[in-house]
Design a protein around this motif. Sequence first.
Motif, PDB file in Angstrom:
ATOM      1  N   VAL A  88       4.488  21.156  28.230  1.00 11.77           N
ATOM      2  CA  VAL A  88       3.402  20.714  28.639  1.00 11.77           C
ATOM      3  C   VAL A  88       2.810  20.693  27.325  1.00 11.77           C
ATOM      4  CG1 VAL A  88       1.210  20.518  29.730  1.00 11.77           C
ATOM      5  CG2 VAL A  88       2.764  20.898  31.191  1.00 11.77           C
ATOM      6  N   VAL A  89       2.996  21.346  26.758  1.00 11.32           N
ATOM      7  CA  VAL A  89       2.260  21.918  25.302  1.00 11.32           C
ATOM      8  C   VAL A  89       3.219  21.451  24.408  1.00 11.32           C
ATOM      9  CG1 VAL A  89       2.533  23.659  23.136  1.00 11.32           C
ATOM     10  CG2 VAL A  89       1.192  24.536  25.356  1.00 11.32           C
ATOM     11  N   ALA A  95       1.112  14.396  21.504  1.00 11.48           N
ATOM     12  CA  ALA A  95       0.756  13.244  21.464  1.00 11.48           C
ATOM     13  C   ALA A  95      -0.440  13.172  20.423  1.00 11.48           C
ATOM     14  CB  ALA A  95      -0.344  12.873  22.593  1.00 11.48           C
ATOM     15  N   ALA A  96      -1.383  14.911  19.771  1.00 11.54           N
ATOM     16  CA  ALA A  96      -2.313  14.640  19.413  1.00 11.54           C
ATOM     17  C   ALA A  96      -1.939  14.482  17.297  1.00 11.54           C
ATOM     18  CB  ALA A  96      -3.428  15.973  18.965  1.00 11.54           C
ATOM     19  N   MET A 114      10.925  15.717  18.849  1.00  8.32           N
ATOM     20  CA  MET A 114      10.132  17.090  19.365  1.00  8.32           C
ATOM     21  C   MET A 114       9.644  16.884  20.868  1.00  8.32           C
ATOM     22  SD  MET A 114       6.692  17.885  18.642  1.00  8.32           S
ATOM     23  CE  MET A 114       5.497  19.675  18.749  1.00  8.32           C
ATOM     24  N   LEU A 115       9.692  15.547  21.215  1.00 10.27           N
ATOM     25  CA  LEU A 115       9.666  15.217  22.996  1.00 10.27           C
ATOM     26  C   LEU A 115      11.131  16.184  23.568  1.00 10.27           C
ATOM     27  CD1 LEU A 115       7.834  11.966  23.471  1.00 10.27           C
ATOM     28  CD2 LEU A 115       7.093  14.458  24.219  1.00 10.27           C
ATOM     29  N   ILE A 116      12.096  15.446  22.869  1.00  6.40           N
ATOM     30  CA  ILE A 116      13.036  16.647  23.769  1.00  6.40           C
ATOM     31  C   ILE A 116      13.663  17.016  23.848  1.00  6.40           C
ATOM     32  CG2 ILE A 116      15.571  16.092  23.504  1.00  6.40           C
ATOM     33  CD1 ILE A 116      15.743  13.342  21.837  1.00  6.40           C
ATOM     34  N   ALA A 117      12.924  18.077  23.011  1.00  2.90           N
ATOM     35  CA  ALA A 117      13.502  19.553  22.989  1.00  2.90           C
ATOM     36  C   ALA A 117      11.842  20.109  24.337  1.00  2.90           C
ATOM     37  CB  ALA A 117      12.455  19.923  21.312  1.00  2.90           C
ATOM     38  N   GLY A 118      10.733  19.436  24.092  1.00  2.00           N
ATOM     39  CA  GLY A 118      10.757  19.900  24.949  1.00  2.00           C
ATOM     40  C   GLY A 118      10.450  20.227  26.113  1.00  2.00           C
ATOM     41  N   ALA A 119      11.494  18.844  26.765  1.00  2.70           N
ATOM     42  CA  ALA A 119      12.163  18.513  27.726  1.00  2.70           C
ATOM     43  C   ALA A 119      12.473  19.224  28.432  1.00  2.70           C
ATOM     44  CB  ALA A 119      12.672  16.846  27.909  1.00  2.70           C
ATOM     45  N   VAL A 162      15.530  20.264  14.039  1.00  3.02           N
ATOM     46  CA  VAL A 162      15.323  19.379  12.740  1.00  3.02           C
ATOM     47  C   VAL A 162      14.374  18.134  13.236  1.00  3.02           C
ATOM     48  CG1 VAL A 162      16.975  16.920  12.975  1.00  3.02           C
ATOM     49  CG2 VAL A 162      18.051  18.949  13.604  1.00  3.02           C
ATOM     50  N   ALA A 163      13.431  18.347  14.149  1.00  9.76           N
ATOM     51  CA  ALA A 163      12.026  18.204  14.486  1.00  9.76           C
ATOM     52  C   ALA A 163      10.596  18.595  13.812  1.00  9.76           C
ATOM     53  CB  ALA A 163      11.266  17.823  16.297  1.00  9.76           C
ATOM     54  N   PHE A 164      11.289  19.931  13.366  1.00  8.33           N
ATOM     55  CA  PHE A 164       9.869  20.109  12.906  1.00  8.33           C
ATOM     56  C   PHE A 164       9.921  20.016  11.061  1.00  8.33           C
ATOM     57  CE2 PHE A 164       8.878  23.499  16.637  1.00  8.33           C
ATOM     58  CZ  PHE A 164       8.051  22.270  16.751  1.00  8.33           C
ATOM     59  N   GLY A 165      11.889  20.307  11.154  1.00 13.55           N
ATOM     60  CA  GLY A 165      11.800  19.909   9.344  1.00 13.55           C
ATOM     61  C   GLY A 165      11.352  18.306   9.292  1.00 13.55           C
ATOM     62  N   LEU A 166      11.881  17.179   9.576  1.00 15.78           N
ATOM     63  CA  LEU A 166      11.110  15.880   9.640  1.00 15.78           C
ATOM     64  C   LEU A 166       9.750  15.907   9.202  1.00 15.78           C
ATOM     65  CD1 LEU A 166      13.682  13.308  11.978  1.00 15.78           C
ATOM     66  CD2 LEU A 166      13.820  14.017   8.994  1.00 15.78           C
ATOM     67  N   LEU A 167       8.949  16.357  10.300  1.00 20.47           N
ATOM     68  CA  LEU A 167       7.499  16.558  11.321  1.00 20.47           C
ATOM     69  C   LEU A 167       7.303  17.192   9.913  1.00 20.47           C
ATOM     70  CD1 LEU A 167       7.183  17.062  14.551  1.00 20.47           C
ATOM     71  CD2 LEU A 167       6.988  14.382  13.455  1.00 20.47           C
ATOM     72  N   THR A 168       7.409  18.551   9.087  1.00 23.15           N
ATOM     73  CA  THR A 168       7.097  19.313   8.071  1.00 23.15           C
ATOM     74  C   THR A 168       6.698  17.912   6.783  1.00 23.15           C
ATOM     75  OG1 THR A 168       7.545  21.433   8.830  1.00 23.15           O
ATOM     76  CG2 THR A 168       7.035  21.031   6.743  1.00 23.15           C
ATOM     77  N   VAL A 169       8.400  17.679   6.403  1.00 25.75           N
ATOM     78  CA  VAL A 169       8.277  16.678   5.354  1.00 25.75           C
ATOM     79  C   VAL A 169       6.939  15.826   5.376  1.00 25.75           C
ATOM     80  CG1 VAL A 169       9.169  14.829   4.686  1.00 25.75           C
ATOM     81  CG2 VAL A 169      10.643  17.221   4.609  1.00 25.75           C
TER      82      VAL A 169
END
Length: 236
Positions: A88-89, A95-96, A114-119, A162-169
Amino acid sequence: MRNPEALQTRNASADGASDGASDGAPRASRSTRVLATIALVGAVLYVLVDIVLQALPPHYSVVSEAESNLAVGPYGWVMNLNFLARGVVTVCAVAALAHYGPRTRVRRTGLVLMLIAGACSAALAFLPTDIPAKDAPSLEPTTALGTAHLVVAAGGFLVALVAFGLLTVWLRRSDDLRGAYPAAAVFTGVAAFGLLALGIAAVWAPGVIGLAERVSLVGVLGWVIAVSLVVRRRCS
């Protein structure tokens, strides 16, 4: 000569459009702030629940035993709820972030991953882990569900990295959220180090698997907390 009634109607329409725009922006800002707050509070609570469960029986080792072991035992249901809460987090954080630009392929790919990681995190609540014997390696499942748990958990960590790497860029290029970049970069590095250490420990040093996994978790949850704080400030 201009028609006074037509001019009045046109001005009223313009005022209505202006009011609509001003009404819409605060609503979007409030909703984004709520989502970021849920992500922030949820990530902090996740850590606190982990700490509390670590102190309860059957007293798993924080150094040598995986976090998932906390889901086995008299209080295991609490850890399973914690796994669901992490899902949920993640959804709230995604979404934010989706309200901000630039809307690039990097951002889109990062948010999807990131959604896949949360799932994957949420799925762990339905895949009981195997508790190894004292003389067995720490990551050696003995059942089909235990194997699935291990695969999903490892995949979730990798996808999150991988998600955090992309989003950090992407954060570095974002006019609105560039302030989150330094902390995001640090926590991405921590997550990468923890994941590398986890892989090494799984092969050569199973006695420190729990510690390596928790270092990676610090990176994952720290990233969410740091970025959510900046999003909340932008909405204030």
